[in-house]
Design a protein around this motif. Structure first.
Motif, PDB file in Angstrom:
ATOM      1  N   VAL A 288       0.831  -1.211   0.000  1.00 41.18           N
ATOM      2  CA  VAL A 288       0.000   0.000   0.000  1.00 41.18           C
ATOM      3  C   VAL A 288       0.865   1.260   0.000  1.00 41.18           C
ATOM      4  O   VAL A 288       2.061   1.214   0.303  1.00 41.18           O
TER       5      VAL A 288
ATOM      6  N   LYS B 252      -0.148  -2.242   5.740  1.00 45.02           N
ATOM      7  CA  LYS B 252      -0.819  -1.208   6.551  1.00 45.02           C
ATOM      8  C   LYS B 252       0.087   0.013   6.639  1.00 45.02           C
ATOM      9  O   LYS B 252       1.223  -0.017   6.148  1.00 45.02           O
ATOM     10  N   ASN B 253      -0.424   1.057   7.296  1.00 49.51           N
ATOM     11  CA  ASN B 253       0.470   2.206   7.448  1.00 49.51           C
ATOM     12  C   ASN B 253       1.490   1.940   8.556  1.00 49.51           C
ATOM     13  O   ASN B 253       1.499   0.856   9.149  1.00 49.51           O
ATOM     14  N   ASN B 254       2.367   2.886   8.754  1.00 49.47           N
ATOM     15  CA  ASN B 254       3.476   2.727   9.708  1.00 49.47           C
ATOM     16  C   ASN B 254       4.349   1.519   9.379  1.00 49.47           C
ATOM     17  O   ASN B 254       4.877   0.852  10.265  1.00 49.47           O
TER      18      ASN B 254
ATOM     19  N   SER C   5       5.393   5.174   4.151  1.00 48.06           N
ATOM     20  CA  SER C   5       5.238   4.219   5.267  1.00 48.06           C
ATOM     21  C   SER C   5       4.267   3.095   4.922  1.00 48.06           C
ATOM     22  O   SER C   5       3.713   2.449   5.787  1.00 48.06           O
ATOM     23  N   GLY C   6       4.080   2.862   3.602  1.00 46.58           N
ATOM     24  CA  GLY C   6       3.150   1.789   3.213  1.00 46.58           C
ATOM     25  C   GLY C   6       3.814   0.426   3.373  1.00 46.58           C
ATOM     26  O   GLY C   6       4.887   0.174   2.828  1.00 46.58           O
TER      27      GLY C   6
ATOM     28  N   GLY D 146       4.895  -2.425  -0.345  1.00 45.85           N
ATOM     29  CA  GLY D 146       4.337  -1.102  -0.068  1.00 45.85           C
ATOM     30  C   GLY D 146       5.318  -0.027  -0.537  1.00 45.85           C
ATOM     31  O   GLY D 146       6.447  -0.337  -0.937  1.00 45.85           O
TER      32      GLY D 146
ATOM     33  N   HIS E  46       2.899  10.546   9.258  1.00 45.27           N
ATOM     34  CA  HIS E  46       2.382  11.834   9.735  1.00 45.27           C
ATOM     35  C   HIS E  46       3.190  12.232  10.943  1.00 45.27           C
ATOM     36  O   HIS E  46       3.021  11.669  12.013  1.00 45.27           O
TER      37      HIS E  46
ATOM     38  N   ARG F 242       1.299   4.705   1.788  1.00 40.02           N
ATOM     39  CA  ARG F 242       0.925   5.480   2.984  1.00 40.02           C
ATOM     40  C   ARG F 242       2.068   6.456   3.292  1.00 40.02           C
ATOM     41  O   ARG F 242       3.191   6.264   2.837  1.00 40.02           O
ATOM     42  N   TRP F 243       1.737   7.457   4.080  1.00 38.77           N
ATOM     43  CA  TRP F 243       2.748   8.473   4.427  1.00 38.77           C
ATOM     44  C   TRP F 243       2.826   8.641   5.930  1.00 38.77           C
ATOM     45  O   TRP F 243       1.811   8.524   6.630  1.00 38.77           O
TER      46      TRP F 243
END
Ligand SMILES: Nc1nc2c(ncn2[C@@H]2O[C@H](COP(=O)(O)OP(=O)(O)O)[C@@H](O)[C@H]2O)c(=O)[nH]1
Ligand SMILES: [Mg+2]
Length: 330
Positions: free
Chosen positions: A19, A73-75, A34-35, A124, A24, A21-22
Motif C-alpha cells: 500500500v 498497513k500504514n506505519n 510508510s506503506g 508497499g 504523519h 501510505r505516508w
C-alpha cells in the motif's frame, strides 16, 4: 457411502497488496513513505490420516481455498499472512494435479505434502524509498495463489486382503481377527464398502463384491478390484458350501487376472471356510489334500470353533512373517 474417487478444485491464498501510505510527523509537512508490504497467501497441504471415510466428507464440497493475506498497513506494518489449508485425505490416496499431471502418493499416516503455494505479498511504497526517491508512490499488488483441479483416488493399503465369492465368510473372519463390527449377512453384497481391521499390527482388508464378471463391471466388483493392487498377500476364502470348490476358486482368480495380471503374482493362501457344515473330518482332509495341489498354503476353519480360528490366526501370522523375511513386496 464409501467414496474412493473425487475431483476437487483447490486454490491457495492470494498475497496481500502493498500500500501507499505516508508518515504523519509533527512539524513536518511531508512525511516519508510508510506503506507496508502485503502478507503471503496461505499454502495448501494434503495431510494423510487413517480414516477411509474422509473423501465422503468432501462429496458436496468441490471448492477449497486457503486464506487470502491482508494488504499492507500504514506505519510500515506488513499485512497478516493467510492461514494455510490442510486437506485431510485417507492413507492410500493418489493425488493427481490435473493441470501439471504431477502425482502424489500418501502412503503413511501423518504425511504432509505441499500441493499449492500461496501468492507472495506485494511491496508497499516504503520498499521503494531510496536516496534519489524520497517520496515513492509505487507499490505492487499481491500475487494470486496457485490453483488447480485435483483428481483424488484411494487405493487401500493393507497387509492382507480377504477375497472370495460373496458369502464365503470374509466379513466374519475380519471380525474374528480384528474385532471390527462389519455387517455379516447370508446374502450377497452385505458389505458394500471395504472394511479394514488391524490384527497385531497387520492391516486386514475385507474386499467385497467379487463375482463372475466383476472385471467387466458386473456387480460392484470392479469398484473394489483396484483396492487389491496394494495389498501384500491375498487370503482367498472358499466356503465348503460350494459344490465345486475348484470352480469357486477359479472364478475369482479369473476376475483378478482379467482386471490386472499382476494381481495373480501376489502371495496367496487358501482358506476353506465353514468346516462346521461338514461333519466328517475325513471328508475335510480329503478336500484339503485335493486343494493343496492348487496351492500348498491352505487351511480350513469354522468361526464357530475358537480353536480353528486360533490355528488360522497363527497360520496367517507365520505366513506374514515369512513373506516379510523373504522381502516379498508384490
Ligand atoms: N456355518 C457357518 N457359517 C458361517 C461361517 N462363517 C460365516 N458364516 C455365515 O455365512 C454368511 C456370510 O458370511 P459373511 O462373513 O457375511 O461373508 P462375506 O460375504 O464373504 O463377507 C453369514 O450368514 C455368516 O454368519 C462359518 O464358519 N460357519
Ligand atoms: Mg462381507
Amino acid at each position: 457411502m464409501f467414496i474412493d474417487e473425487l475431483i476437487i478444485h483447490i486454490k491457495a491464498g492470494k498475497g496481500g497488496d502493498g500500500v501507499v501510505r505516508w508518515l504523519h510527523e509533527k512539524d513536518k509537512e511531508f512525511g516519508g513513505p510508510s506503506g507496508g508490504d502485503g502478507g503471503r497467501g496461505g499454502d495448501v497441504f494434503a495431510v494423510s490420516a487413517r480414516n477411509l471415510n474422509l473423501l465422503a466428507r468432501y462429496r458436496n464440497k468441490k471448492e477449497f481455498c486457503a486464506e487470502n493475506a491482508e494488504n499492507g498497513k500504514n506505519n510500515n506494518l506488513h499485512g497478516a499472512s493467510g492461514r494455510n489449508l490442510e486437506i485431510l485425505l485417507p492413507i492410500g490416496s493418489i493425488i493427481t494435479n490435473k493441470q501439471t499431471g504431477e502425482k502424489i502418493y500418501l502412503n503413511k499416516e501423518g504425511e504432509k505434502i505441499l500441493l499449492l503455494k500461496g501468492g507472495n505479498g506485494g511491496y508497499g511504497n516504503e520498499h521503494f524509498k531510496s536516496s534519489i526517491n524520497q517520496r515513492p508512490k509505487e507499490f505492487t499488488k499481491g500475487k494470486l495463489g496457485e490453483e488447480a483441479d485435483f483428481y483424488i483416488e484411494v487405493e487401500l493399503i493393507a497387509d492382507v486382503g480377504l477375497i472370495g465369492l460373496p458369502n464365503s465368510g470374509k466379513t466374519s473372519i475380519l471380525n474374528e481377527l480384528a474385532n471390527t463390527r462389519g455387517k455379516v449377512g447370508d446374502y450377497p453384497f452385505t458389505t458394500l464398502e471395504p472394511n479394514l481391521g488391524e490384527y497385531f499390527g497387520h492391516i486386514i482388508s475385507d474386499i467385497p463384491g467379487l463375482i463372475k464378471g466383476a472385471a467387466e463391471g458386473k456387480g460392484l466388483g470392479h469398484k473394489f478390484l483396484r483396492h487389491i493392487r496394494r495389498v501384500k498377500i491375498l487370503a482367498h476364502l472358499i466356503s465348503l458350501e460350494n459344490e465345486d470348490l475348484d470352480e469357486a476358486y477359479k472364478i475369482i482368480r479369473k476376475e483378478l487376472g482379467r482386471f490386472d495380471k499382476e494381481l495373480l503374482d501376489k502371495k496367496e493362501i487358501i482358506v476353506l471356510t465353514k468346516t462346521d457344515l461338514i461333519k466328517d473330518e475325513k471328508t475335510i482332509e480329503k478336500i484339503i489334500k485335493k486343494m493343496q495341489k492348487i496351492n500348498p498354503n491352505i487351511i480350513a476353519l469354522t468361526i464357530y470353533d475358537d480353536n480353528s480360528v486360533k490355528k488360522f490366526k497363527d497360520f496367517l501370522h507365520k505366513f506374514l512373517v515369512l513373506c516379510a523375511n523373504t522381502s516379498i513386496t508384490a
